[in-house]
Every structure is written in C-alpha cells, then in structure tokens.
Design a protein around this motif. Structure first.
Motif, mmCIF file in Angstrom:
data_model
loop_
_atom_site.group_PDB
_atom_site.id
_atom_site.type_symbol
_atom_site.label_atom_id
_atom_site.label_comp_id
_atom_site.label_asym_id
_atom_site.label_seq_id
_atom_site.Cartn_x
_atom_site.Cartn_y
_atom_site.Cartn_z
ATOM 1 N N THR A 113 -15.996 -1.515 2.171
ATOM 2 C CA THR A 113 -16.899 -0.318 2.066
ATOM 3 C C THR A 113 -16.071 0.874 2.853
ATOM 4 O O THR A 113 -16.149 0.858 4.326
ATOM 5 C CB THR A 113 -18.216 -0.289 2.407
ATOM 6 O OG1 THR A 113 -18.791 -1.363 1.758
ATOM 7 C CG2 THR A 113 -18.990 1.109 2.291
ATOM 8 N N ARG A 114 -15.551 1.906 2.228
ATOM 9 C CA ARG A 114 -14.514 2.654 2.738
ATOM 10 C C ARG A 114 -15.582 3.773 3.355
ATOM 11 O O ARG A 114 -16.514 4.321 2.707
ATOM 12 C CB ARG A 114 -13.660 3.501 1.804
ATOM 13 C CG ARG A 114 -12.708 4.426 2.075
ATOM 14 C CD ARG A 114 -11.976 4.795 1.216
ATOM 15 N NE ARG A 114 -11.759 3.917 0.289
ATOM 16 C CZ ARG A 114 -11.495 4.085 -1.166
ATOM 17 N NH1 ARG A 114 -11.887 5.351 -1.757
ATOM 18 N NH2 ARG A 114 -11.235 3.285 -2.012
ATOM 19 N N SER A 115 -15.373 4.005 4.540
ATOM 20 C CA SER A 115 -16.062 5.103 5.439
ATOM 21 C C SER A 115 -15.157 6.120 6.140
ATOM 22 O O SER A 115 -14.170 5.925 6.354
ATOM 23 C CB SER A 115 -17.152 4.548 6.357
ATOM 24 O OG SER A 115 -16.080 3.681 7.174
ATOM 25 N N TYR A 116 -15.598 7.436 6.051
ATOM 26 C CA TYR A 116 -14.846 8.530 6.536
ATOM 27 C C TYR A 116 -15.824 8.986 7.823
ATOM 28 O O TYR A 116 -16.804 9.154 7.719
ATOM 29 C CB TYR A 116 -14.791 9.641 5.450
ATOM 30 C CG TYR A 116 -14.028 9.171 4.335
ATOM 31 C CD1 TYR A 116 -12.660 9.003 4.459
ATOM 32 C CD2 TYR A 116 -14.671 9.037 3.172
ATOM 33 C CE1 TYR A 116 -12.161 8.514 3.191
ATOM 34 C CE2 TYR A 116 -14.208 8.459 1.980
ATOM 35 C CZ TYR A 116 -12.623 8.494 1.886
ATOM 36 O OH TYR A 116 -12.068 8.160 1.004
ATOM 37 N N PHE A 117 -14.972 9.256 8.982
ATOM 38 C CA PHE A 117 -15.473 10.226 10.137
ATOM 39 C C PHE A 117 -14.683 11.058 10.348
ATOM 40 O O PHE A 117 -13.377 11.127 10.491
ATOM 41 C CB PHE A 117 -15.363 8.959 11.338
ATOM 42 C CG PHE A 117 -16.259 7.525 10.783
ATOM 43 C CD1 PHE A 117 -17.441 7.590 11.261
ATOM 44 C CD2 PHE A 117 -15.408 6.499 10.536
ATOM 45 C CE1 PHE A 117 -18.378 6.644 10.626
ATOM 46 C CE2 PHE A 117 -16.150 5.499 10.164
ATOM 47 C CZ PHE A 117 -17.530 5.227 10.424
#
Length: 168
Positions: A113-117
């Motif tokens: 699951t790609r997550s961005y911060f």
C-alpha cells in the motif's frame, strides 16, 4: 502520482514539468490461478472464494492509496493558503507574477500500500511569468547535490516536486 494542482483564493499552483517528476510504481500482475485444484460445484470452490477475497482486498488497498494521495494534496493546499501572504509579498517586491515552489515528500511502499507523507515545502523564487520558471529551475537546482536525511528503511523514497504558481 498525487495531484499537485492546488489553489487558494488568489493563487494557483501546478506541477512544473511532469516528465521530471517521479513515476508511479508499477505493480505485479495477477498471481497464479488456483482453478486447477478446484471444481465449481461442491465444497471445493476455494478458488472462487479466494478471488472474491482478493478483489475485496485490492479494492481496499486502492481506496487507501487514493485517500493517502488526497491527504498530500490537502496538505499542500493548506500550505499554500497559510503562506499566501509571504508569497504575494515576495512577488510584489520584484514586480513578478509567478513563483516556484519545491515540495518535498516521502513515498513509502509498505505492505503493498503506497503511502505519502509531506516533509516540507518552500518558496524557491519568483519569476516574471510562469514560462520563465527555468530561471529558478536550473539543472543545478533540480539535480544538484542535496543535503537530505537518510531514509528510515529501504521502502521509503524521498521525492521532490517542483511546482509553478501564478496569480489567478
């Protein structure tokens, strides 16, 4: 790739050059079929149940990625609203109508699951028009050496987006 087209009440911002930005990660295709061990009728319809469960999990993963991508867009939108006064002041001091922003964020591909911060965003400079953004976005600025933090693990990538904004 997240949507970087954001607006405030007096400014609008878009990606400077989409070809220079990070490309979306590619995913593996479908896994092996389990149909060879199952038969449609009877208690051995495991393949159909697995397919339905896999489809549900994929749907949840896609929804989580879309929500996470929107959270990055929302963060950038709030940053533009909060810094609108400083940006307008810098533009008016030089008589310019456009500005360039560098947006730093991290991309994590943990458990598929790609997550961005969001990490940071700052005003790189102002230019007379949006077409003149090359004055600030030089090769030295975009691809030169950067003092950056060390990623916490091998699945975290630090990304940079260069955005060009102008008055509405």
């Amino acid at each position: 790739m997240p949507d970087f087209n954001v607006e405030s009440d007096r400014l609008k911002m878009r990606i400077a050059n989409p070809d220079d930005q990070s490309k979306a990660m590619t995913r593996m295709g479908r896994g092996p079929s389990l149909d060879y061990i199952t038969y449609a009728p009877g208690p051995r319809d495991v393949g159909a149940r697995n397919a339905r469960g896999g489809a549900a999990a994929a749907g949840l993963r896609m929804a989580a990625e879309a929500f996470n991508s929107y959270s990055l867009h929302h963060w950038l939108e709030k940053w533009l609203e909060n810094n609108q006064g400083k940006i307008l002041e810098a533009m008016m001091a030089k008589g310019h109508r456009a500005f360039v922003v560098q947006f730093n964020y991290s991309e994590n591909n943990f458990a598929e699951t790609r997550s961005y911060f969001p990490r940071n965003a700052f005003l790189a400079g102002t230019v007379p028009t949006a077409a003149d953004s090359g004055e600030v976005l030089t090769a030295q600025f975009m691809y030169g050496p950067k003092a950056d933090a060390i990623p916490p693990n091998s699945s975290t990538k630090f990304r940079y987006a260069y955005l060009v904004g102008e008055l509405k």
